[in-house]
Each structure stands twice: as structure tokens, then as C-alpha cells.
Design a protein around this motif. Structure first.
Motif, short mmCIF file in Angstrom:
data_model
loop_
_atom_site.label_atom_id
_atom_site.label_comp_id
_atom_site.label_asym_id
_atom_site.label_seq_id
_atom_site.Cartn_x
_atom_site.Cartn_y
_atom_site.Cartn_z
N ALA A 1 0.83 -1.20 0.00
CA ALA A 1 0.00 0.00 0.00
C ALA A 1 0.86 1.24 0.00
O ALA A 1 2.04 1.21 0.41
N THR A 2 0.28 2.33 -0.45
CA THR A 2 0.94 3.63 -0.33
C THR A 2 0.76 4.15 1.10
O THR A 2 -0.27 3.88 1.73
N ASP B 1 -11.66 -3.24 6.80
CA ASP B 1 -12.23 -1.90 7.04
C ASP B 1 -12.07 -0.97 5.85
O ASP B 1 -12.60 0.15 5.85
N TYR B 2 -11.37 -1.42 4.82
CA TYR B 2 -11.02 -0.58 3.68
C TYR B 2 -12.12 -0.59 2.62
O TYR B 2 -12.76 -1.63 2.38
N GLU B 3 -12.33 0.54 2.00
CA GLU B 3 -13.22 0.63 0.85
C GLU B 3 -12.49 1.38 -0.25
O GLU B 3 -11.95 2.46 -0.01
N GLY B 4 -12.45 0.78 -1.44
CA GLY B 4 -11.76 1.40 -2.55
C GLY B 4 -11.12 0.37 -3.45
O GLY B 4 -11.39 -0.84 -3.35
N PRO B 5 -10.23 0.81 -4.35
CA PRO B 5 -9.62 -0.11 -5.31
C PRO B 5 -8.53 -0.97 -4.68
O PRO B 5 -7.82 -0.54 -3.77
N ALA C 1 -3.06 2.64 -7.55
CA ALA C 1 -4.34 2.27 -6.95
C ALA C 1 -4.39 2.59 -5.45
O ALA C 1 -5.45 2.87 -4.90
N GLY C 2 -3.23 2.51 -4.80
CA GLY C 2 -3.17 2.75 -3.36
C GLY C 2 -3.00 1.48 -2.55
O GLY C 2 -2.31 1.47 -1.53
N LEU C 3 -3.62 0.37 -2.97
CA LEU C 3 -3.57 -0.90 -2.24
C LEU C 3 -3.54 -2.04 -3.24
O LEU C 3 -4.20 -1.97 -4.29
#
Length: 314
Positions: free
Chosen positions: A190-191, A208-212, A253-255
Motif C-alpha cells: 500500500a501507499t 475496514d477498507y473501501e476502494g480499489p 491504486a493505493g492498495l
């Protein structure tokens, strides 16, 4: 009396090398393992264009294979999937002996030896060869088991016991026995920007994460099996552009989840290296419907003390 067990093994690459190393440990065939591994590495270099052979492929094939002695390796030709579909020399078969009590001594087998003669036979898809009952024992990537027959559930897969518990017995008679420890981990990356202060990059963070979440397309079902469907609520899978490095795509993407050994390349892209979710390792598998007493003795030798590993974080 010595019995013969046929074992399906990969034809090339890291999984085959892991199998050969295990048989070197239990059968004292270090020279054989080194010979096959070095030969196939050289042939891979030729296929990739980083080595130039002095002989054509058929001359090399004839030189490598000794058809008069089953304890010497045989090789065969396959079409590689690289551009131009070049012919590639890969492993075909060899016969080794495994003593009943473990590694063979320097003076050879005793007259009371109850070991097994093992025919290692190359297959493009050993797991599928076991599923179709061609073999009682075989080795293949744990990834393939997760991708093909593990049932998806709300909770994730963390161990070999989890893998076997998630295999529908109506789907296949194959079960995972043990890993070989040739670990290249599927790792969370992850970033720093998406991690709250003091947060750990682990399974609970993903829950708990939401996103790409960026992954290789071939691993989508595998990632779903390992993380569990509940943790992926609110997550959208994205896939890297073929022309882009996986780590760079994850940074955008971040993750993401990607295969890592040391994580150095990921760090070069500014990524935080999180939990090793599970190892992409070679595993010993059994089709219980086909494995007899000799196969059980071989299993015991192959999974003895200090040899067994597990799918899951260390």
C-alpha cells in the motif's frame, strides 16, 4: 520388498526445483537435482535469448537424455508460450529410490530395506493429473488449488487445514499434504497515504477498507479465497496495464496484493510492505482414491521432521 510409486511433478521452473531439492534431502540424489536444475536453467536462458547454444535443440535433447538408464533424467520438447512459440527442453522423467527410514546412507541400501522406487514423471498440470486419477501423489503450486477447487467463504484461508476443509469432496479426491517451503509470498502492499497513523497493513485493515485493490487478473479468485468475501465488502478489484510494472500499478491504486520475496522493489516504488498473506509454494498432494501403502510410506519420508510447512503467515 521395494514397490514403485509414480509421482506427477512440474516440468520446469521453481516448483520442479523445489521437488528435486526435497528428493535430494530424502533420497541422497543431490547430484541429480543439481544436474536437472542447471540443465533447465540453461535451456530457459536459451528460450529467453540470454544464452546462445552451440548445438541445435535436437542435439542437446539427445545429449541430455540417457534412455538406457532410468536413474538418469530424460527430457522432452514442448512449445514455449513466448513470442514465436520456440521449442523448449523440459523435464520428462527419472527414477529414484527412497529408503523406508529416510535418506540413503553412503554404503547404499540394506538387504532389509522397505523403501520405495519413485518414478518422477513430468506433467504440464500435475494437479489436474491427480484430479483425473492418473496419479496417487503429485506436486504443484498451492495457487492452483486455491484458484480451482477451494470454496469461497466469508472468512479467509490461512492454513493447509483451511485449504483441505474448503475443498468440496464432490469436486475432487485430491487433498494437500504439505508445503515444500519454496516461499514467494502473496503480500499486501500500500501507499503510506491510505494508512492511518499507527495502522498495520494486515487483513483487518483490508476488512475496514473501501476502494480499489490492484491484483493480477489470474489471482482474483485466489485473493477472494484467502482474504474471505466479508473482508472484500466495499473493495473493487483493478488490474495493472500489461505494459506497467505491478508495483507501479499498485502505487497508482493505493492498495494491492503481489508476489514478493524481499519487498525491495515495492519499497522502491514508495510502497509499504504489509502482511504476507500466504506463500505461493509448491505442495505435495494426494488423491486418496489412488494412493496405496507404498505411497503412504513415501509421504512419510517426504514430510518428515523439519520438512513440513504450512500455507499461511509465519
Amino acid at each position: 520388498m521395494t514397490e514403485t510409486v509414480r509421482v506427477a511433478v512440474p516440468r520446469k521452473g521453481r516448483p520442479l526445483e523445489a521437488v528435486l531439492e526435497r528428493f535430494a534431502a530424502v533420497a541422497g540424489v543431490d547430484g541429480l537435482a543439481d544436474d536437472v536444475s542447471s540443465t533447465l536453467r540453461y535451456e530457459k536462458a536459451i528460450t529467453k535469448g540470454t544464452a546462445t547454444p552451440e548445438r541445435d535443440v535436437y542435439e542437446r535433447l539427445a545429449a541430455y537424455s540417457d534412455l538406457s538408464d532410468p536413474t538418469q533424467p530424460e527430457y522432452t520438447l514442448l512449445r514455449d508460450d513466448r513470442e514465436g512459440k520456440p521449442r523448449r527442453i523440459v523435464f520428462d522423467s527419472v527414477t529414484v529410490h527412497v529408503d523406508g527410514a529416510g535418506p540413503r546412507s553412503a554404503v547404499g541400501r540394506s538387504s532389509t530395506d522397505d523403501g520405495v522406487t519413485v518414478e518422477l514423471i513430468g506433467r504440464e498440470e500435475p494437479f489436474r493429473a491427480l484430479r483425473t486419477h492418473e496419479f496417487g501423489l503429485g506436486f504443484d503450486s498451492a495457487d492452483l488449488v486455491l484458484e480451482e477447487v477451494v470454496t469461497l467463504g466469508e472468512t479467509g484461508v490461512e492454513s493447509i487445514a483451511d485449504v483441505n476443509a474448503r475443498i468440496d469432496p464432490r469436486e475432487t479426491d485430491v487433498r494437500v499434504v504439505s508445503g515444500l517451503g519454496d516461499t514467494v509470498y502473496h503480500t499486501l502492499l500500500a501507499t503510506p497515504e491510505i494508512l492511518p497513523p499507527g495502522a498495520d497493513l494486515d487483513r483487518s485493515f483490508v476488512a475496514d477498507y473501501e476502494g480499489p485493490l490492484c491484483i493480477s487478473p489470474r489471482y482474483e479468485r485466489l485473493v477472494r479465497a484467502v482474504l474471505g468475501t466479508h473482508a472484500l465488502d466495499g473493495v473493487t478489484f483493478t488490474y495493472p496495464d500489461p505494459a506497467m510494472e505491478e508495483e507501479a500499478a499498485i502505487a497508482d491504486a493505493g492498495l494491492g496484493v503481489y508476489l514478493t520475496m524481499t519487498g525491495s522493489t515495492a519499497r522502491d516504488h514508495g510502497l509499504v510492505v504489509g502482511d504476507d498473506l500466504f506463500p505461493s509454494e509448491t505442495v505435495l498432494m494426494e488423491n486418496a482414491a489412488e494412493a496405496g501403502p507404498a505411497a503412504e510410506r513415501l509421504q512419510a519420508a517426504l514430510t518428515g521432521a523439519d520438512l513440513e510447512t504450512a500455507i499461511g503467515p509465519s
